[in-house]
Design a protein around this motif. Structure first.
Motif, PDB file in Angstrom:
ATOM      1  N   ASP A  96       0.847  -1.186   0.000  1.00 55.46           N
ATOM      2  CA  ASP A  96       0.000   0.000   0.000  1.00 55.46           C
ATOM      3  C   ASP A  96       0.890   1.247   0.000  1.00 55.46           C
ATOM      4  OD1 ASP A  96      -3.019   0.886   1.778  1.00 55.46           O
ATOM      5  OD2 ASP A  96      -1.727   2.155   0.564  1.00 55.46           O
ATOM      6  N   ARG A 103       0.247   4.226   0.501  1.00 56.90           N
ATOM      7  CA  ARG A 103      -0.114   5.240   1.501  1.00 56.90           C
ATOM      8  C   ARG A 103       0.591   5.020   2.827  1.00 56.90           C
ATOM      9  NH1 ARG A 103      -6.318   4.141   1.270  1.00 56.90           N
ATOM     10  NH2 ARG A 103      -5.368   2.093   1.275  1.00 56.90           N
ATOM     11  N   ASP A 148       3.983   4.169   5.119  1.00 64.28           N
ATOM     12  CA  ASP A 148       5.438   4.050   5.125  1.00 64.28           C
ATOM     13  C   ASP A 148       5.790   2.722   5.806  1.00 64.28           C
ATOM     14  OD1 ASP A 148       5.467   4.393   7.955  1.00 64.28           O
ATOM     15  OD2 ASP A 148       5.855   6.527   7.782  1.00 64.28           O
TER      16      ASP A 148
END
Length: 124
Positions: free
Chosen positions: A101, A103, A105
């Protein structure tokens, strides 16, 4: 860029995978054993290869403690059932899914995987 943290690769031994995961988390053998609820000598024997095929329940505990995918750890140890093998072919691991993903980190993804494994008892 997706991280491979928590993903077991089949190119190395079970012991090497466990040591790599332990190192990634900054844990000693004693700390990892305590986290998993297993003895330190037992974990050392698995890591060194003296114990080649540990039981499924202990492997699941190790997976949870070391933030690894339980099915992948069972696979690298040669303990997957036919049903589990089919499951492996059908889906990405939760860890892989989360780490892909964009989005999230790396730190957020690892935290999410750890929470998920905690609340599922190490099951995906």
């Amino acid at each position: 860029m997706p991280s491979d943290a928590g993903r077991v690769t089949s190119t190395t031994t079970l012991g090497a995978q466990l040591m790599e995961a332990r190192d990634r988390l900054g844990l000693t053998v004693t700390e990892a054993a305590r986290r998993a609820g297993v003895s330190q000598p037992w974990l050392s024997n698995v890591e060194s290869g003296r114990i080649k095929t540990p039981g499924e329940e202990r492997l699941k505990k190790l997976a949870h403690a070391l933030e690894l995918d339980p099915l992948e750890l069972l696979e690298v140890s040669g303990r997957l059932t036919a049903e589990q093998q089919l499951m492996m072919q059908r889906r990405p691991s939760f860890s892989e899914f989360v780490h892909s993903d964009p989005r999230l980190d790396r730190q957020a993804a690892r935290a999410l995987v750890a929470l998920y494994l905690h609340f599922t008892g190490g099951r995906e």
